[in-house]
Design a protein around this motif. Sequence first.
Motif, mmCIF file in Angstrom:
data_model
loop_
_atom_site.group_PDB
_atom_site.id
_atom_site.type_symbol
_atom_site.label_atom_id
_atom_site.label_comp_id
_atom_site.label_asym_id
_atom_site.label_seq_id
_atom_site.Cartn_x
_atom_site.Cartn_y
_atom_site.Cartn_z
ATOM 1 N N ALA A 165 -3.976 -4.776 10.966
ATOM 2 C CA ALA A 165 -4.364 -3.392 11.242
ATOM 3 C C ALA A 165 -4.193 -2.518 10.002
ATOM 4 N N PHE A 166 -3.136 -2.767 9.231
ATOM 5 C CA PHE A 166 -2.909 -1.977 8.021
ATOM 6 C C PHE A 166 -4.007 -2.233 6.992
ATOM 7 N N PRO A 223 0.656 4.969 9.356
ATOM 8 C CA PRO A 223 -0.161 5.904 10.135
ATOM 9 C C PRO A 223 -0.161 5.506 11.612
ATOM 10 N N PRO A 224 -0.003 6.449 12.528
ATOM 11 C CA PRO A 224 0.030 6.118 13.952
ATOM 12 C C PRO A 224 -1.191 5.318 14.415
ATOM 13 N N ALA A 225 -2.352 5.591 13.820
ATOM 14 C CA ALA A 225 -3.554 4.851 14.225
ATOM 15 C C ALA A 225 -3.431 3.365 13.919
ATOM 16 N N VAL A 226 -2.713 3.020 12.843
ATOM 17 C CA VAL A 226 -2.504 1.617 12.492
ATOM 18 C C VAL A 226 -1.628 0.940 13.535
ATOM 19 N N VAL A 227 -0.537 1.615 13.910
ATOM 20 C CA VAL A 227 0.365 1.071 14.921
ATOM 21 C C VAL A 227 -0.367 0.917 16.250
ATOM 22 N N ALA A 228 -1.159 1.915 16.613
ATOM 23 C CA ALA A 228 -1.905 1.855 17.872
ATOM 24 C C ALA A 228 -2.902 0.707 17.880
ATOM 25 N N ALA A 229 -3.571 0.478 16.753
ATOM 26 C CA ALA A 229 -4.539 -0.617 16.674
ATOM 27 C C ALA A 229 -3.853 -1.963 16.837
ATOM 28 N N ALA A 230 -2.699 -2.127 16.200
ATOM 29 C CA ALA A 230 -1.954 -3.383 16.328
ATOM 30 C C ALA A 230 -1.486 -3.587 17.759
ATOM 31 N N GLY A 246 0.861 -1.178 0.000
ATOM 32 C CA GLY A 246 0.000 0.000 0.000
ATOM 33 C C GLY A 246 0.889 1.216 0.000
ATOM 34 N N ARG A 247 1.406 1.549 1.162
ATOM 35 C CA ARG A 247 2.359 2.639 1.246
ATOM 36 C C ARG A 247 3.743 2.026 1.198
ATOM 37 N N SER A 248 4.527 2.324 0.182
ATOM 38 C CA SER A 248 5.791 1.634 -0.036
ATOM 39 C C SER A 248 6.951 2.580 0.219
ATOM 40 N N PRO A 249 7.603 2.484 1.376
ATOM 41 C CA PRO A 249 8.760 3.323 1.635
ATOM 42 C C PRO A 249 9.874 2.987 0.651
ATOM 43 N N SER A 250 10.728 3.966 0.385
ATOM 44 C CA SER A 250 11.856 3.722 -0.500
ATOM 45 C C SER A 250 12.857 2.809 0.169
ATOM 46 N N LEU A 272 7.670 5.491 18.751
ATOM 47 C CA LEU A 272 8.903 4.739 18.503
ATOM 48 C C LEU A 272 8.753 3.809 17.302
ATOM 49 N N LEU A 273 7.631 3.125 17.204
ATOM 50 C CA LEU A 273 7.455 2.105 16.173
ATOM 51 C C LEU A 273 7.093 2.682 14.807
ATOM 52 N N THR A 274 6.409 3.814 14.770
ATOM 53 C CA THR A 274 5.914 4.355 13.499
ATOM 54 C C THR A 274 7.017 4.541 12.460
ATOM 55 N N PRO A 275 8.131 5.216 12.770
ATOM 56 C CA PRO A 275 9.176 5.361 11.747
ATOM 57 C C PRO A 275 9.876 4.044 11.423
#
Length: 328
Positions: A199-200, A270-277, A8-12, A261-264
């Motif tokens: 969650a994602f 998205p922080p909401a995804v990390v929080a849900a997980a 979905g969101r693909s970091p380089s 801490l985990l988001t980057p």
Amino acid sequence: MTDDTPAGRSPSRRTLLKAGLGAAALPFASPAVHAAARDVKISMQRSSVLFTVLKVKGTLAERLAPLGFTPTWHLFTSVIEPMNAGAVDIHADVADAVPIFTQSARAPLTFFARERGSPAAEAIIVPADSPIRTVGDLKGRTVGVSRGSGSHYVLAAALKRAGLSFDDIRPAYLQAPEGAAAFEQGSLDAWSIWDPFLAFAEAKRPVRAIANGTGLTSYHRYYLVNDSFVAAHPKVVATVYQALVEAGQWVKANPEAAVALLTPVWGDLPPAVVAAANARRTYQVEPVERAQLGEQQAIADTFLEAKLIPRRIDATDVRIWTPPAVKG
């Protein structure tokens, strides 16, 4: 079990390398240490939250230095092969199904900790507008799943409960990132998956869970160590165990800081995804007790029936290391 970056969101690649989440088996950057220090090789996967916390905060490096050790971090998208081969010393926390495969392969591994169960952190999902309403409706459908993962067991157990088997569906064996892409593109009718990919997926598009681990598995996550390493270095294992306990307590006591801490590290999800997980995981680390391994036998028997392992095993016949503080 396999974990990697959700689609979905693909970091380089540069972003991934900077975050320490590059290709399979890519080591994390390690702090400089005295030349006399010995490396303790630790494997990780995408869902290894507590090891990620310890790595990013530098806690484990600080705790192991007085013992003459420094941690090196190795990321794998598939953990069964390095566990069987003894490629690292201390292995990533893995879903309850994974040790069944390593035990079947007679890998020289010792259980040293487990994370208390989080059954809702695994689910079989379908698009919200799908005509599939129940597991029974999966007959003849294409279902994505990662071979050997905890979600593989969830799917097998859910099918069995519905009176179906893998012969009744079209399983698509995909690593989690490929499964995410296939589900997003509509190539799968359903997907059996775990957090943070679950969650994602929920954040990416409207989905519906037709089953989760509840009533099928507790989804304990186990930490294992090579037999030879724990025999030679029990103080190192004890230090790692205590650090994991404290990291789990920190994540639950500081949810916003944990998300930050985990988001980057997770590719700027998205922080909401990390929080849900994080909300679905207990992160409560505790000793492994043989009397509590009965559910492992149910997993082993289900995998044998589905011809996923070649022979029957006694899932309680494993080596267990107990932290000194709780020994009788």
